[in-house]
Each structure stands twice: as structure tokens, then as C-alpha cells.
Design a protein around this motif. Structure first.
Motif, PDB file in Angstrom:
ATOM      1  N   PHE A  60      -3.757   2.765 -10.525  1.00 45.70           N
ATOM      2  CA  PHE A  60      -4.156   1.614 -11.337  1.00 45.70           C
ATOM      3  C   PHE A  60      -2.940   0.775 -11.730  1.00 45.70           C
ATOM      4  N   GLY A  61      -1.905   1.426 -12.255  1.00 46.18           N
ATOM      5  CA  GLY A  61      -0.698   0.700 -12.640  1.00 46.18           C
ATOM      6  C   GLY A  61      -0.001   0.070 -11.451  1.00 46.18           C
ATOM      7  N   GLY A  62       0.000   0.768 -10.313  1.00 43.16           N
ATOM      8  CA  GLY A  62       0.631   0.232  -9.114  1.00 43.16           C
ATOM      9  C   GLY A  62      -0.076  -1.003  -8.584  1.00 43.16           C
ATOM     10  N   VAL A  63      -1.405  -0.976  -8.603  1.00 43.04           N
ATOM     11  CA  VAL A  63      -2.177  -2.144  -8.143  1.00 43.04           C
ATOM     12  C   VAL A  63      -1.897  -3.349  -9.034  1.00 43.04           C
ATOM     13  N   LEU A  78       4.784 -13.527 -10.947  1.00 43.68           N
ATOM     14  CA  LEU A  78       5.529 -13.053 -12.109  1.00 43.68           C
ATOM     15  C   LEU A  78       6.835 -12.393 -11.665  1.00 43.68           C
ATOM     16  N   SER A  79       7.805 -12.382 -12.555  1.00 40.62           N
ATOM     17  CA  SER A  79       9.099 -11.782 -12.230  1.00 40.62           C
ATOM     18  C   SER A  79       8.961 -10.268 -12.096  1.00 40.62           C
ATOM     19  N   ILE A  80       9.966  -9.635 -11.486  1.00 41.91           N
ATOM     20  CA  ILE A  80       9.954  -8.184 -11.327  1.00 41.91           C
ATOM     21  C   ILE A  80       9.887  -7.491 -12.684  1.00 41.91           C
ATOM     22  N   SER A  81      10.627  -8.037 -13.665  1.00 35.61           N
ATOM     23  CA  SER A  81      10.649  -7.423 -14.995  1.00 35.61           C
ATOM     24  C   SER A  81       9.255  -7.395 -15.616  1.00 35.61           C
ATOM     25  N   TRP A  82       8.547  -8.523 -15.533  1.00 38.65           N
ATOM     26  CA  TRP A  82       7.200  -8.587 -16.104  1.00 38.65           C
ATOM     27  C   TRP A  82       6.230  -7.701 -15.317  1.00 38.65           C
ATOM     28  N   ALA A  83       6.370  -7.700 -13.998  1.00 40.21           N
ATOM     29  CA  ALA A  83       5.492  -6.868 -13.170  1.00 40.21           C
ATOM     30  C   ALA A  83       5.692  -5.390 -13.495  1.00 40.21           C
ATOM     31  N   MET A  84       6.957  -4.983 -13.681  1.00 39.97           N
ATOM     32  CA  MET A  84       7.240  -3.595 -14.023  1.00 39.97           C
ATOM     33  C   MET A  84       6.663  -3.235 -15.391  1.00 39.97           C
ATOM     34  N   LEU A  85       6.822  -4.143 -16.343  1.00 44.53           N
ATOM     35  CA  LEU A  85       6.293  -3.888 -17.684  1.00 44.53           C
ATOM     36  C   LEU A  85       4.776  -3.734 -17.646  1.00 44.53           C
ATOM     37  N   ILE A  86       4.111  -4.612 -16.908  1.00 44.90           N
ATOM     38  CA  ILE A  86       2.650  -4.529 -16.790  1.00 44.90           C
ATOM     39  C   ILE A  86       2.240  -3.216 -16.133  1.00 44.90           C
ATOM     40  N   GLY A  87       2.923  -2.851 -15.049  1.00 39.05           N
ATOM     41  CA  GLY A  87       2.598  -1.608 -14.359  1.00 39.05           C
ATOM     42  C   GLY A  87       2.801  -0.388 -15.230  1.00 39.05           C
ATOM     43  N   MET A  88       3.913  -0.348 -15.960  1.00 40.65           N
ATOM     44  CA  MET A  88       4.198   0.790 -16.845  1.00 40.65           C
ATOM     45  C   MET A  88       3.169   0.896 -17.967  1.00 40.65           C
ATOM     46  N   PHE A 140       0.828  -1.210   0.000  1.00 39.81           N
ATOM     47  CA  PHE A 140       0.000   0.000   0.000  1.00 39.81           C
ATOM     48  C   PHE A 140       0.863   1.261   0.000  1.00 39.81           C
ATOM     49  N   ILE A 141       1.852   1.291   0.910  1.00 41.21           N
ATOM     50  CA  ILE A 141       2.736   2.453   0.989  1.00 41.21           C
ATOM     51  C   ILE A 141       3.559   2.575  -0.290  1.00 41.21           C
ATOM     52  N   ALA A 142       3.958   1.446  -0.863  1.00 40.43           N
ATOM     53  CA  ALA A 142       4.736   1.475  -2.106  1.00 40.43           C
ATOM     54  C   ALA A 142       3.918   2.100  -3.246  1.00 40.43           C
ATOM     55  N   ILE A 143       2.626   1.775  -3.319  1.00 40.36           N
ATOM     56  CA  ILE A 143       1.763   2.379  -4.341  1.00 40.36           C
ATOM     57  C   ILE A 143       1.663   3.888  -4.130  1.00 40.36           C
ATOM     58  N   VAL A 144       1.553   4.306  -2.866  1.00 40.28           N
ATOM     59  CA  VAL A 144       1.520   5.744  -2.557  1.00 40.28           C
ATOM     60  C   VAL A 144       2.825   6.402  -2.987  1.00 40.28           C
ATOM     61  N   MET A 145       3.966   5.759  -2.677  1.00 40.28           N
ATOM     62  CA  MET A 145       5.267   6.319  -3.050  1.00 40.28           C
ATOM     63  C   MET A 145       5.433   6.385  -4.569  1.00 40.28           C
ATOM     64  N   GLY A 146       4.948   5.374  -5.267  1.00 35.69           N
ATOM     65  CA  GLY A 146       5.019   5.391  -6.723  1.00 35.69           C
ATOM     66  C   GLY A 146       4.190   6.522  -7.307  1.00 35.69           C
TER      67      GLY A 146
END
Length: 204
Positions: free
Chosen positions: A157-160, A170-180, A118-124
């Protein structure tokens, strides 16, 4: 992985610097004004994030980010010298790309240092929107984040989706791509079709 993330971070800084430079051009600022506006747009959100997380400010530790700002601003000025017109749509698109990059990078950094999802989504979200907010305030514009447009909402939305992707294994790379892509797609769609949140209005 670390080197790849560093280049993504540099790209986000450069794109937001372009956004700040375009706004400085629109407001007829001098060279110093261009540098100030490009810089606060590019590193304002990340600076606030690092201060809140009690971490060394990223651009103080790695001057590469300042070089990226200067290069992006110079190239944008060079391009504007030949076009002689203000591309407002380009400003919005550049801002959307910077928003997507910084949202996910800020979220990932917060998670790396032990923040809850939750805090990470706020920071993002803060990393993504705060630089543009400072830019608009300096230019006496109503910040995009306060206009009712889908702006900060796209970061959430992207953070969630990023957090859900990691929860699914999923790997960090895929999670980042999906979020972006989620952040960018929703923001570009909001620009294209003028999607907005309900705006508070009093009775007349």
C-alpha cells in the motif's frame, strides 16, 4: 538529499534492532543472542535486497549501520533493566516503524538502480518484512507476515502511494514521506483494531 536518506536508513536499522532486542528479551536469550537477533532483524531485509539487485551489501560498505545496531540494542537492554517487564505492544510499534522506514528506503534504492516501479515495490516489501521474518523463525514464532495480519500488505500500500506520488510530479522527499506515513498508519491501525486478511481454513 543523500545525507538525509542516510540518516533515515540508520533510523530504520536502529528501530528494527530495538524490535529484535525486545524479542530476544522475551525469549530469555544471552548477550550473543541479543546481538544476533537485533542484527538479523535490522539488516536481513536490506542484505537480501542488495544481493538480488547485485549491489554491494550496504552495511559492508558503511559500518555505521552496525554501530547503530549495537547502540540501539544497548539502550534497549538498559531500558529493560529498569522496567523488568516485556512490552509486547512496544515490540509491535517498533516493528511498525522499522517496516515503514525500510519499505520506502528499499523501494527508493531499487528505483535508483533502474528497477521498474513494480519490481521496486517488491524490493521495498522484501526489505521491510524479511528481517522480521528471520527474527520470528529463529524464535520459533509464526512470522507476522504469515499470520493474516496486515503486514506485507501495508508495504505494498505504501509503495503504491509512493509511486503514484512521483507519477503526479511530487518531489522524492514528499513521495517518501507519503509512502512512510501510509505504511506506518495502516500497520498501526491494523495493530490497534486487529485488521486481518482472510485466513485460509479447510472444512472441518
Amino acid at each position: 538529499m543523500g545525507q538525509w536518506l542516510h540518516w533515515i536508513d540508520l533510523l530504520g536499522v536502529a528501530v528494527f534492532a530495538v524490535s529484535g532486542t525486545l524479542m530476544a528479551y522475551r525469549k530469555h536469550m544471552d548477550g550473543f543472542g541479543v546481538v544476533v537477533l537485533a542484527s538479523v532483524t535490522a539488516i536481513g531485509g536490506g542484505t537480501l535486497r542488495d544481493m538480488i539487485l547485485d549491489l554491494p551489501v550496504f552495511w559492508v560498505q558503511e559500518p555505521d549501520f552496525l554501530y547503530a545496531i549495537m547502540a540501539a540494542a544497548a539502550l534497549t537492554i538498559f531500558w529493560l533493566r529498569f522496567t523488568h517487564k516485556f512490552p509486547y505492544q512496544s515490540l509491535l510499534v517498533a516493528d511498525a516503524f522499522g517496516l515503514a522506514f525500510f519499505n520506502v528506503m528499499g523501494l527508493q534504492k531499487a528505483l535508483n538502480y533502474g528497477a521498474t516501479p513494480f519490481i521496486a515495490i517488491v524490493m521495498g516489501t522484501m526489505t521491510g518484512v524479511f528481517g522480521g521474518l528471520i527474527r520470528d523463525v529463529i524464535c520459533r514464532e509464526i512470522p507476522l507476515v504469515l499470520k493474516g495480519e496486515l503486514y506485507a500488505t501495508t508495504c505494498i500500500f505504501g509503495g503504491v502511494l509512493y509511486v503514484l506520488a512521483q507519477t503526479m510530479g511530487l518531489s522524492i522527499s514528499w513521495a517518501m514521506l507519503i509512502g512512510m506515513l501510509a505504511t506506518l498508519s495502516l500497520r498501526l491501525a491494523a495493530i490497534r483494531w486487529h485488521w486481518q486478511l482472510p485466513v485460509f481454513q479447510g472444512s472441518h
